[in-house]
Design an enzyme around this catalytic site. Structure first.
Site, PDB file in Angstrom:
ATOM      1  N   ALA A   8       0.839  -1.204   0.000  1.00 26.06           N
ATOM      2  CA  ALA A   8       0.000   0.000   0.000  1.00 26.06           C
ATOM      3  C   ALA A   8       0.870   1.249   0.000  1.00 26.06           C
ATOM      4  O   ALA A   8       0.608   2.205  -0.741  1.00 26.06           O
ATOM      5  CB  ALA A   8      -0.920   0.000   1.220  1.00 26.06           C
ATOM      6  N   TYR A   9       1.920   1.241   0.799  1.00 24.47           N
ATOM      7  CA  TYR A   9       2.771   2.420   0.953  1.00 24.47           C
ATOM      8  C   TYR A   9       3.547   2.748  -0.319  1.00 24.47           C
ATOM      9  O   TYR A   9       3.529   3.880  -0.787  1.00 24.47           O
ATOM     10  CB  TYR A   9       3.728   2.186   2.124  1.00 24.47           C
ATOM     11  CG  TYR A   9       4.705   3.310   2.359  1.00 24.47           C
ATOM     12  CD1 TYR A   9       4.275   4.518   2.899  1.00 24.47           C
ATOM     13  CD2 TYR A   9       6.041   3.171   2.046  1.00 24.47           C
ATOM     14  CE1 TYR A   9       5.163   5.554   3.129  1.00 24.47           C
ATOM     15  CE2 TYR A   9       6.944   4.199   2.271  1.00 24.47           C
ATOM     16  CZ  TYR A   9       6.497   5.391   2.813  1.00 24.47           C
ATOM     17  OH  TYR A   9       7.376   6.409   3.019  1.00 24.47           O
ATOM     18  N   SER A  10       4.220   1.761  -0.901  1.00 24.73           N
ATOM     19  CA  SER A  10       5.056   2.021  -2.081  1.00 24.73           C
ATOM     20  C   SER A  10       4.272   2.555  -3.268  1.00 24.73           C
ATOM     21  O   SER A  10       4.681   3.547  -3.873  1.00 24.73           O
ATOM     22  CB  SER A  10       5.849   0.767  -2.458  1.00 24.73           C
ATOM     23  OG  SER A  10       6.825   0.496  -1.477  1.00 24.73           O
ATOM     24  N   SER A  12       1.572   4.250  -3.257  1.00 24.07           N
ATOM     25  CA  SER A  12       1.128   5.617  -2.985  1.00 24.07           C
ATOM     26  C   SER A  12       2.272   6.604  -3.220  1.00 24.07           C
ATOM     27  O   SER A  12       2.049   7.716  -3.696  1.00 24.07           O
ATOM     28  CB  SER A  12       0.571   5.750  -1.565  1.00 24.07           C
ATOM     29  OG  SER A  12       1.576   5.557  -0.597  1.00 24.07           O
TER      30      SER A  12
END
Length: 129
Positions: A8-10, A12
């Site tokens: 999810a983080y990467s 974004s």
């Protein structure tokens, strides 16, 4: 770059980069500048507040300690770097030596970088010491 167990983080981060680059092109000639911040490890409580998943959850305590050891940029230094970059109208602001190294590695080894990053991540965050 992208990192394992950061699904999810990467993405974004990639979305913010793409959006900023698109705006930069659309704003050419308007006098409006855009900057993208590429932070390395900032010595904050991000790992201790994170919800670890998968194989990293087993070693979260060790991961928190390792992150604190390798996150070499203080929040104050990060803020100064970002503000200086904006004042200097830099399009890409790299925060920390590790961000610079990641930037260089992804440019020099665009395909091999994934394996290199996975090996380094595993060594830093999943092996109990």
């Amino acid at each position: 770059g992208g990192f394992a167990n950061q699904s999810a983080y990467s993405p974004s981060k990639f979305a913010v980069r793409g959006f900023t680059e698109t705006l930069r092109m659309e704003l050419i000639g308007t006098g409006i500048c855009t900057s993208t911040v590429h932070p390395g490890g900032i010595n904050t409580a991000i790992t201790s507040n994170a919800k670890a998943r998968g194989r990293y959850a087993t070693h979260q305590h060790q991961s928190v300690k390792e992150f604190a050891r390798v996150a070499g940029t203080s929040p104050e230094k990060a803020a100064k770097t970002i503000l200086d970059g904006i004042a200097g109208k830099k399009q890409k602001i790299l925060v920390g030596v590790d961000a610079l190294m990641i930037d260089i590695a992804t440019r020099l080894f665009p395909v091999a970088y994934s394996a290199m990053a996975a090996k380094r991540t595993k060594k830093l965050f999943s092996e109990p010491h």
